[in-house]
Design a protein around this motif. Sequence first.
Motif, PDB file in Angstrom:
ATOM      1  N   GLU A 140      -2.751   0.071   7.006  1.00 51.89           N
ATOM      2  CA  GLU A 140      -4.075   0.382   7.545  1.00 51.89           C
ATOM      3  C   GLU A 140      -4.250   1.884   7.764  1.00 51.89           C
ATOM      4  N   THR A 176      -5.708  -1.344  -6.411  1.00 55.99           N
ATOM      5  CA  THR A 176      -6.483  -0.180  -5.975  1.00 55.99           C
ATOM      6  C   THR A 176      -5.768   1.071  -6.437  1.00 55.99           C
ATOM      7  N   THR A 185       0.842  -1.195   0.000  1.00 52.02           N
ATOM      8  CA  THR A 185       0.000   0.000   0.000  1.00 52.02           C
ATOM      9  C   THR A 185       0.877   1.244   0.000  1.00 52.02           C
ATOM     10  N   LEU A 189      -4.764   3.508   4.467  1.00 53.86           N
ATOM     11  CA  LEU A 189      -6.098   3.191   3.959  1.00 53.86           C
ATOM     12  C   LEU A 189      -7.179   3.992   4.679  1.00 53.86           C
ATOM     13  N   ARG A 241     -10.720   5.521   3.438  1.00 53.63           N
ATOM     14  CA  ARG A 241     -11.921   4.895   3.987  1.00 53.63           C
ATOM     15  C   ARG A 241     -12.780   5.866   4.782  1.00 53.63           C
ATOM     16  N   LEU A 267      -4.180   6.963  -3.406  1.00 56.17           N
ATOM     17  CA  LEU A 267      -3.922   5.772  -2.599  1.00 56.17           C
ATOM     18  C   LEU A 267      -3.775   4.610  -3.567  1.00 56.17           C
ATOM     19  N   GLU A 272      -2.612   0.517  -4.255  1.00 55.51           N
ATOM     20  CA  GLU A 272      -2.235  -0.793  -3.722  1.00 55.51           C
ATOM     21  C   GLU A 272      -1.952  -1.736  -4.872  1.00 55.51           C
TER      22      GLU A 272
END
Lengths: 471, 471
Positions: free
Chosen positions: A317, A249, A222, A320, A324, A278, A280
């Motif tokens: 995380e 992603t 990521t 992300l 999110r 972002l 991935e």
Amino acid sequence: MLKPEVSSKLRAIVGDRYFREDREALVAHSYDGTPMLQSLPDGVIYPSSTEEVSAVMKVLQEFRVPVVSRGSGSNLCGGTVPVQGGVVMVMHRMNRIVEVDEENLTATVQPGIITADFIQHIENLGLFYPPDPSSMKISTIGGNIAECSGGLRGLKYGTTKDYVIGLEAVLANGSVIRTGGKLMKDVAGYDLTKLLVGSEGTLAIITEATLKLIPPPKTKKTMLAMYRDLYGAARTVSRIIESKIIPATLEFMDNPTIRVVDDYARLGLPRDMEAILLIEQDGDPESVERDIARIQDICRLEQADRVEVAESREEAERLLTARRSAFTALARLRPTTILEDATVPRSRIADMVLRINEIAQKYNVTIATFGHAGDGNLHPTATTDARDAEEIHRVEEAFAEIFEASIELGGTITGEHGVGLVKAPYLEWKVGEPGIEVMRGIKAAFDPHNLLNPGKMFAKSSKKRVVLQHG
Amino acid sequence: MLKPEVSSKLRAIVGDRYFREDREALVAHSYDGTPMLQSLPDGVIYPSSTEEVSAVMKVLQEFRVPVVSRGSGSNLCGGTVPVQGGVVMVMHRMNRIVEVDEENLTATVQPGIITADFIQHIENLGLFYPPDPSSMKISTIGGNIAECSGGLRGLKYGTTKDYVIGLEAVLANGSVIRTGGKLMKDVAGYDLTKLLVGSEGTLAIITEATLKLIPPPKTKKTMLAMYRDLYGAARTVSRIIESKIIPATLEFMDNPTIRVVDDYARLGLPRDMEAILLIEQDGDPESVERDIARIQDICRLEQADRVEVAESREEAERLLTARRSAFTALARLRPTTILEDATVPRSRIADMVLRINEIAQKYNVTIATFGHAGDGNLHPTATTDARDAEEIHRVEEAFAEIFEASIELGGTITGEHGVGLVKAPYLEWKVGEPGIEVMRGIKAAFDPHNLLNPGKMFAKSSKKRVVLQHG
């Protein structure tokens, strides 16, 4: 109100407990995930089997009662608001995983299973079902099929449509059809499977689905890239694809989104950036390393101000979280949040974001934009107040012009949310009058009395196209 | 014969040279790649543009003249035989690559382009269009779309359907619709794009297609595994997939095919083997190495008698020759070759091959089986003689029983060849009476006067199901 005869027939099929006409049940099923829409049904029914669905449909067709089938109602197009009353059919009791076939890499499920529960079950078996709509913790697989849900992994892995290979469905007249199967290939007649995916409950009631599973990627990385120049971010998207890398992603947030997200999640995002990507990649370790290294080069080449690659799962995380929290963060600003999904060819993302900003300014409304840059699927999101009719009118005018702009750029009015009630007046802009005619013909072939989710997809009249003033 | 008024109107649209009613043209377009089917059209027209197709359709609809649109006619289902006369519309003049868009990874083409020419063009640009039907050297992209063609790479990469993301098509009444676009996601209304793919010229005439391209794999490896035990080969197929490896190609040949191929191509194949698997994997070098090593282990575990991995491109070509010559080798044996495409879930391949052999024996006909094991798409191939009516009857009965067996095993009557004329009497076996009803409704919505390829897909009456005697 339903005729007492209808009510008692329905009650006889599912039992007293699973047919309700009380005010509480009616109100609870009068709206869905879409703001500002509400309409009371006349009854709510919870079937437990295909046979019950079929028996219910025979009664409803006999008495010409409309029916809206639904899962959790998390859609954003008013797709499950019972605008013509009738019966809401809730599929939650039909929520079994009928079979996971590891030899054929398929899963057969009932429509009412929660998407995240299904994905968890599949991942525990070491398998992979890619469609991951943001609503997956509450949405159902049946709802995902009805709307052809997308998600963050759509760019590389496709959407719900690419994973549905067989369906059982009940027609308006109560007969049951079965399409496809555990088959990677089937050309026996028209492709009813793909036609039913995304048909928004207007053609048939899906009672079982066979889904294709795939082997999971072995690893994932990521990263975030931040830009002072919107075009630099957009060019990065194109360059990555041109370099023959399809990331798992490839998400985008504009400056207003960045600010709001940072206020909300306190991630220390640089508030002066025009855009954050972002990114991935997943797959075999060597390939992922190589792709991520190459993507970093491209980001720098396109003048990214900062590039961060997560070195651990926790760091990933954290990165992300920025993307999110976009919707939640925006939703806190004002009472009403309208999330749209205008979609353009991915080469036109920067143009589209600029047009959105121009349009927002013109109508004096607040629109932040984030979304799936890799597949051109943007989510311009208006924060507004449903109680202010004048402002809402401006927001609606702005969105009409945004849809017009996306068509003009070779795009579409909806990339993953569906037409439902909200986009029906705009459908003709995308598919033209002959397209609408053909679609109405298909609808009539399945549902001659217009009982399945009536009032959706097709508007009484199309909205007039806006004359755009820009440049 | 067409009315002189119709002929002169058609001639006025395309010019004298491109509308023909001479016997030579009519005979040349009275048959296609399917054995034993022939029917004369009344005229042959070669349009050069969407506008011409639209104008032609207006005339044909006014005078209720049937039309069969076709590319090279290499299909195997009688899909382009003009059984009700009328006009054959040949799309070869509309053969341009309109655009390759490297930023969006799409190509826009006219339907008449030869598949292999298109693929060559795309590969020269360093891009990849996976569908590779065996007929690709003569077939057209339009024909591939009409039939939803598959090929050797279908297991990993899918079929034509998975790559068509936008269409322009002319309806029976001459109006033009545009579906999808350069869009990875579009849920504006019913998915007419996927509905038209595989609709066999019965719903509309495709005049332009936007195709999704993908980055090509960096490397590829080819291997053969040979088995004395059919089940060992079949178990290998399942075990590979269960090990979460999806090979690019996973092809099968049974013993009769092996013998014939060896007679023909003199490859020194072991003639006592019950089955040969041809396996290819592509992707990043490390991943391919790892997968091929693991696949070899699986082959040995399942008692493969011999495993050969090609160490060079030339050696790979030699291994591929075995599979590629299957049809040609079989076609040399006797005057008539009937190639079928019964398809089952991949876990049922061994059962299906055994059933095919039982059935061939029962009817005393010669059937060799090869095909795409990875996606369960088998090609049982009868070598026979069209002049021997009694034998042909036995062959037809045998195939009916083969279709029945494939349905019974959870499969379908056609995996990639289409329904056309040949499978129409069997369609109900797969989709049921309500399925046929719905499909007829869709057909009527697009083509109310039944002018587009009439007599295909829907039979006057369905064939009675055979009562199977086996075990």
